[in-house]
Design a protein around this motif. Structure first.
Motif, PDB file in Angstrom:
ATOM      1  N   THR A   1      38.482 -33.035  57.248  1.00 11.58           N
ATOM      2  CA  THR A   1      39.251 -32.140  58.104  1.00 11.58           C
ATOM      3  C   THR A   1      40.738 -32.482  58.051  1.00 11.58           C
ATOM      4  N   VAL A   2      41.019 -33.795  58.097  1.00 13.46           N
ATOM      5  CA  VAL A   2      42.422 -34.204  58.108  1.00 13.46           C
ATOM      6  C   VAL A   2      43.105 -33.865  56.785  1.00 13.46           C
ATOM      7  N   VAL A   3      42.424 -34.168  55.678  1.00 12.28           N
ATOM      8  CA  VAL A   3      43.025 -33.901  54.360  1.00 12.28           C
ATOM      9  C   VAL A   3      43.292 -32.402  54.200  1.00 12.28           C
ATOM     10  N   ALA A   4      42.285 -31.599  54.559  1.00 15.16           N
ATOM     11  CA  ALA A   4      42.484 -30.152  54.433  1.00 15.16           C
ATOM     12  C   ALA A   4      43.626 -29.699  55.322  1.00 15.16           C
ATOM     13  N   GLY A   5      43.727 -30.304  56.517  1.00 17.95           N
ATOM     14  CA  GLY A   5      44.808 -29.936  57.419  1.00 17.95           C
ATOM     15  C   GLY A   5      46.168 -30.269  56.829  1.00 17.95           C
ATOM     16  N   LEU A   6      46.278 -31.438  56.201  1.00 16.51           N
ATOM     17  CA  LEU A   6      47.563 -31.829  55.620  1.00 16.51           C
ATOM     18  C   LEU A   6      47.962 -30.887  54.486  1.00 16.51           C
ATOM     19  N   PHE A   7      47.000 -30.604  53.618  1.00 16.54           N
ATOM     20  CA  PHE A   7      47.297 -29.677  52.518  1.00 16.54           C
ATOM     21  C   PHE A   7      47.663 -28.304  53.081  1.00 16.54           C
ATOM     22  N   ALA A   8      46.941 -27.885  54.119  1.00 15.27           N
ATOM     23  CA  ALA A   8      47.236 -26.581  54.708  1.00 15.27           C
ATOM     24  C   ALA A   8      48.642 -26.554  55.287  1.00 15.27           C
ATOM     25  N   LEU A   9      49.046 -27.703  55.825  1.00 13.14           N
ATOM     26  CA  LEU A   9      50.397 -27.776  56.389  1.00 13.14           C
ATOM     27  C   LEU A   9      51.439 -27.517  55.300  1.00 13.14           C
ATOM     28  N   VAL A  10      51.272 -28.190  54.155  1.00 10.59           N
ATOM     29  CA  VAL A  10      52.251 -28.033  53.071  1.00 10.59           C
ATOM     30  C   VAL A  10      52.179 -26.610  52.481  1.00 10.59           C
ATOM     31  N   ILE A  11      50.972 -26.196  52.128  1.00 11.70           N
ATOM     32  CA  ILE A  11      50.822 -24.884  51.486  1.00 11.70           C
ATOM     33  C   ILE A  11      51.232 -23.777  52.448  1.00 11.70           C
ATOM     34  N   GLY A  12      50.830 -23.925  53.700  1.00 10.81           N
ATOM     35  CA  GLY A  12      51.191 -22.920  54.690  1.00 10.81           C
ATOM     36  C   GLY A  12      52.691 -22.865  54.903  1.00 10.81           C
ATOM     37  N   PHE A  13      53.313 -24.038  54.953  1.00 12.25           N
ATOM     38  CA  PHE A  13      54.758 -24.076  55.179  1.00 12.25           C
ATOM     39  C   PHE A  13      55.484 -23.280  54.106  1.00 12.25           C
ATOM     40  N   ILE A  14      55.006 -23.416  52.853  1.00  7.76           N
ATOM     41  CA  ILE A  14      55.657 -22.697  51.761  1.00  7.76           C
ATOM     42  C   ILE A  14      55.234 -21.219  51.748  1.00  7.76           C
ATOM     43  N   SER A  15      53.929 -20.972  51.841  1.00  7.21           N
ATOM     44  CA  SER A  15      53.427 -19.603  51.664  1.00  7.21           C
ATOM     45  C   SER A  15      53.866 -18.679  52.794  1.00  7.21           C
ATOM     46  N   LEU A  16      53.987 -19.224  53.994  1.00  8.39           N
ATOM     47  CA  LEU A  16      54.286 -18.360  55.140  1.00  8.39           C
ATOM     48  C   LEU A  16      55.734 -17.884  55.160  1.00  8.39           C
ATOM     49  N   ARG A  17      56.512 -18.347  54.176  1.00  7.37           N
ATOM     50  CA  ARG A  17      57.870 -17.799  54.081  1.00  7.37           C
ATOM     51  C   ARG A  17      57.824 -16.350  53.627  1.00  7.37           C
ATOM     52  N   ARG A  18      56.700 -15.915  53.104  1.00 11.53           N
ATOM     53  CA  ARG A  18      56.540 -14.518  52.697  1.00 11.53           C
ATOM     54  C   ARG A  18      55.356 -13.939  53.450  1.00 11.53           C
ATOM     55  N   SER A  19      55.317 -12.615  53.523  1.00 12.21           N
ATOM     56  CA  SER A  19      54.166 -12.015  54.205  1.00 12.21           C
ATOM     57  C   SER A  19      53.561 -10.948  53.307  1.00 12.21           C
ATOM     58  N   GLY A  20      52.573 -10.248  53.838  1.00 11.93           N
ATOM     59  CA  GLY A  20      51.954  -9.158  53.089  1.00 11.93           C
ATOM     60  C   GLY A  20      51.320  -9.642  51.802  1.00 11.93           C
ATOM     61  N   ILE A  21      51.450  -8.822  50.774  1.00 11.60           N
ATOM     62  CA  ILE A  21      50.775  -9.146  49.514  1.00 11.60           C
ATOM     63  C   ILE A  21      51.357 -10.396  48.874  1.00 11.60           C
ATOM     64  N   TYR A  22      52.657 -10.667  49.119  1.00 11.02           N
ATOM     65  CA  TYR A  22      53.250 -11.869  48.555  1.00 11.02           C
ATOM     66  C   TYR A  22      52.576 -13.115  49.092  1.00 11.02           C
ATOM     67  N   PHE A  23      52.240 -13.073  50.371  1.00 14.68           N
ATOM     68  CA  PHE A  23      51.534 -14.214  50.954  1.00 14.68           C
ATOM     69  C   PHE A  23      50.183 -14.389  50.270  1.00 14.68           C
ATOM     70  N   SER A  24      49.478 -13.255  50.079  1.00 10.72           N
ATOM     71  CA  SER A  24      48.168 -13.336  49.421  1.00 10.72           C
ATOM     72  C   SER A  24      48.317 -13.977  48.049  1.00 10.72           C
ATOM     73  N   ILE A  25      49.339 -13.553  47.300  1.00 13.52           N
ATOM     74  CA  ILE A  25      49.469 -14.062  45.935  1.00 13.52           C
ATOM     75  C   ILE A  25      49.902 -15.523  45.926  1.00 13.52           C
ATOM     76  N   LEU A  26      50.757 -15.904  46.877  1.00 19.64           N
ATOM     77  CA  LEU A  26      51.161 -17.313  46.945  1.00 19.64           C
ATOM     78  C   LEU A  26      49.953 -18.202  47.210  1.00 19.64           C
ATOM     79  N   THR A  27      49.131 -17.830  48.187  1.00 15.90           N
ATOM     80  CA  THR A  27      47.968 -18.664  48.481  1.00 15.90           C
ATOM     81  C   THR A  27      47.020 -18.675  47.287  1.00 15.90           C
ATOM     82  N   LEU A  28      46.871 -17.518  46.659  1.00 13.53           N
ATOM     83  CA  LEU A  28      46.017 -17.449  45.468  1.00 13.53           C
ATOM     84  C   LEU A  28      46.535 -18.380  44.386  1.00 13.53           C
ATOM     85  N   ALA A  29      47.862 -18.368  44.183  1.00 13.79           N
ATOM     86  CA  ALA A  29      48.451 -19.202  43.136  1.00 13.79           C
ATOM     87  C   ALA A  29      48.228 -20.677  43.443  1.00 13.79           C
ATOM     88  N   PHE A  30      48.433 -21.075  44.695  1.00 15.61           N
ATOM     89  CA  PHE A  30      48.220 -22.485  45.044  1.00 15.61           C
ATOM     90  C   PHE A  30      46.771 -22.885  44.801  1.00 15.61           C
TER      91      PHE A  30
END
Lengths: 402, 343
Positions: A103-132
């Motif tokens: 849980t902790v490891v996934a949370g840490l990764f989510a923090l980093v990936i989310g911090f970057i991906s959430l700078r965009r929304s809509g389809i860009y967000f989908s593609i950023l998360t997909l790319a990661f």
């Protein structure tokens, strides 16, 4: 009770009852009967119901509340599995430290990936998360082989250190346990021609799912949940009122990542094996299917969707031509062949086709998923029930259970 | 220099496929504003057009050959394809050999019909719905199409060979005056590259130099105004969807000798093509093409041994890495217009 009110409490109690009595409810057909193959009450499958239930509940906190459609959530599931298996290898076969770490490891990764991906929304967000997620999948398969064991997948070995489990080397592969209670332990109850299997692993995962479900109800009803819904309905307006929405969406992303990590850890706890294909984007697509099918933004929907898809995957896929012939045995021979030919592509190995069609139908006609379908049917009956004073019923029906 | 040229060439065939799929995706997004997750499935269906034609042409019946005998001394039964009966032996053999390029003729009408049916039957109802809904319904459609193909053709890849004359490799280096044998390149990949170039040029010429194309471009810029001028823009956009489907289908047909078609090839290409579209800029046709080739070549460079030993695993992730950097620093993409989907 428990800080839940009215309908939520009822819902929670119903789900609790379902989880507790699942081994009985899901085994309605006596063994030996022709319908016995539709019994889903064996621990292995029930575990998957609740574990993917957790995964979907978590995904729903992000997608259902904020409307951010992540296409890379399986990465956290895979991370959770890897973390848990490493815990089993290094520390102890007890599942508690493994689940905490995943849980902790996934949370840490989510923090980093989310911090970057959430700078965009809509389809860009989908593609950023997909790319990661695809990046992590590709790396797990190739360069990170020392950590992930590449294509074979990460497995337990006899010579793993397992510091807490004492120094002696086991002669066979150890099994996961909860303070001595083995996860694979099962008791079989015989009742006439029925047989119910009670599995320790299932109940452990089920309790965790209930906790996860409870937390998600609390999140849905909290001011925080309200804020997330506001983001979904109009983020610009939120920003213009001077509110920074980023911390809220990031928190939702991390929470849902941790849910996914927990689910991944549980998968490994039930079967200590972690492979990269758990991170592939098709797995991310699966949780999207589950959530939408059940009803995004509703409390019960994701659990329903997860159960339905896993049921399809394991039970529906077993219907082959022989079974079809047995079903249509009563109709004349010529008709029988026609019927079997018509149904053949939809069952057995073709279950994905049925799933895809169902999914499309839900997106087109029932954007609220199966839960909305249920509400609509319920409304229909209520309207029939009292033809006269419909105004009250209408008003009540406008706030469907979530 | 040789190695450099070889990597560029290696990147071209994948890049061509990315560019063609991304072009179609962008056409659909630019005209209809729809994010089409089923576009990869169209690519896959195109590839299976080639498989189907190959199978149809290969249909044969047994004939007793009086002049040859099998090892027991009986007259030999030989399979004679029906095309031999219809066109004569030499022409029939030629047709069978060239089945992949000939499949283009089959793919064009098939893809046009599929595209138009898809748009009229399904996508039309999703113009007003959020992008997430469009992604979801086309994702579902992709699964359905994929499973239908799987039900008909099975799960295994079906090899579909290129014509005999175009199999083999050419010594590309010798053409350019480099040392002979330094740059060997398969002929079919060159064919694919030129084919992609022709299709891309054709689409651009169609949009640039025909009245129809002019109206479509006007509609892309301001749909409402074009509608107010009394032009039935919806019908034209439907045709554009059909055109995008044809482009994807043809990309699939010609790709079959490079990659034996299987039912999930569309999805594999779709994910990368979406990345390509985003890098090129949502809604920008030249951007999609440029980014397609660029990323194809970049991927090929990343898989050079020298690069891989420096940065292990870079070949696997380079495309995604580029996409992430572009999205974060220049969300409109390389050639995207300002303000399109830029939130």
């Amino acid at each position: 009770m428990l800080g839940l009110h009215g309908r939520d409490l009822t819902l929670f109690l119903v789900v609790t009852a379902l989880v507790v009595f699942a081994p009985v409810i899901l085994n309605p057909f006596p063994i030996g009967s022709s319908l016995a193959q539709f019994n889903a009450g064996y621990p292995d499958l029930m575990q998957r119901f609740v574990i993917y239930g957790i995964f979907a509940i978590g995904f729903n906190i992000l997608f259902g509340l904020t409307g951010y459609l992540s296409f890379g959530h399986a990465a956290f599931l895979g991370l959770g599995s890897y973390a848990a298996v490493w815990m089993f290898k290094l520390l102890s076969m007890n599942v508690i430290p493994a689940l905490i770490l995943s849980t902790v490891v996934a949370g840490l990764f989510a923090l980093v990936i989310g911090f970057i991906s959430l700078r965009r929304s809509g389809i860009y967000f989908s593609i950023l998360t997909l790319a990661f997620a695809q990046m992590m999948y590709a790396l797990a398969y190739s360069v990170l082989t020392p950590i992930t064991n590449g294509e074979t997948g990460l497995q337990l070995a006899l010579d793993d250190p397992r510091i807490l489990d004492g120094g002696e080397r086991p002669t066979s592969l150890p099994v996961t346990d909860l303070f001595g209670l083995e996860m694979r332990e099962t008791t079989v109850l015989h009742m006439g021609s029925w047989e119910f299997t009670i599995g320790a692993g299932y109940y452990f995962a089920g309790i965790l799912m209930l906790i996860a479900f409870y937390l998600s109800i609390r999140i849905f009803r909290s001011p925080f949940g309200m804020m997330l819904r506001a983001v979904k309905s109009n983020q610009n307006r939120m920003n213009y009122t001077g509110l920074n929405t980023r911390p809220y969406t990031l928190a939702a992303f991390v929470i849902s990542g941790m849910y996914a990590g927990l689910a991944g850890g549980l998968l490994a706890a039930m079967d200590p094996l972690a492979g990269a294909e758990r991170m592939q984007w098709t797995a991310s697509g699966e949780v999207v299917l589950m959530t939408i099918l059940g009803g995004a933004g509703t409390l019960l929907g994701p659990v329903l969707g997860a159960g339905l898809i896993k049921y399809f995957e394991n039970i529906f896929s077993k219907i082959n031509d022989g079974v079809l012939h047995a079903w249509f045995g009563a109709v004349p021979d010529g008709m029988e062949d026609v019927l079997v030919t018509v149904f053949h592509p939809f069952v057995g190995k073709g279950w994905h086709l049925t799933l895809g069609l169902m999914f499309m139908a839900v997106v087109i006609f029932l954007p609220g998923g199966l839960v909305e379908g249920g509400t609509r049917i319920g409304r229909l009956f209520r309207r029939r029930g009292r033809n006269a004073g419909g105004a009250e019923a209408e008003a009540a029906a406008k706030h469907p259970a979530e | 220099m040789d190695a450099f040229l070889l990597q560029i060439l290696n990147g071209l065939d994948k890049g061509s496929a990315y560019a063609l799929i991304a072009l179609g995706l962008t056409l659909i997004f630019g005209t209809l504003g729809v994010v089409n997750f089923a576009h990869g499935a169209l690519f896959m269906i195109g590839a299976f057009c080639a498989v189907t034609l190959n199978a149809i042409l290969g249909l044969s019946h047994q004939v007793t050959d009086p002049e040859r005998t099998d090892f027991l001394g009986n007259p030999l039964q030989v399979d004679v394809p029906y095309v031999y009966d219809i066109f004569g032996e030499s022409a029939g053999a030629w047709i069978l050999d060239w089945s992949v390029p000939l499949a283009i003729l089959l793919a064009i009408p098939v893809m046009l019909v599929i595209g138009i049916v898809m748009e009229r039957g399904l996508i039309r109802h999703f113009y007003k719905r959020p992008h997430a809904d469009q992604i979801l319904v086309t994702f579902g459609l992709a699964i359905v199409l994929q499973e239908i193909i799987k039900a008909f053709y099975g799960a295994n890849p079906i090899p579909t060979p290129a014509p005999d004359a175009l199999r083999g490799s050419v010594d590309f280096g010798a053409w350019l005056g480099l040392q002979a044998g330094s740059v060997i390149y398969p002929v079919w990949r060159l064919v694919y590259f030129f084919f992609a170039g022709i299709i891309i040029a054709g689409v651009f010429a169609f949009l640039q130099f025909t009245t129809f194309g002019m109206v479509v471009r006007a509609g892309m810029a301001d749909r409402e105004t074009v509608g107010l001028l009394g032009i039935d823009i919806d019908r034209r956009f439907t045709l554009m969807f059909g055109l995008a489907a044809i482009v994807a289908g043809l990309a699939g047909v010609m790709y079959t000798p490079i990659l034996s078609p299987n039912y999930h090839m569309g999805m594999d290409f779709l994910v990368l093509s979406f990345v390509v579209v985003v890098v090129g800029g949502m809604g920008s046709l030249p951007g999609a093409v440029a980014a397609g080739f660029l990323l194809g070549i970049l991927q090929s460079f990343a898989s050079m041994n020298a690069v891989k030993s420096l940065l292990p695993g870079i070949d696997q992730i380079i495309i995604y890495l580029v996409a992430i950097v572009i999205l974060l620093t220049r969300p409109r993409g390389l050639l995207g217009r300002k303000g399109v989907m830029e939130e």
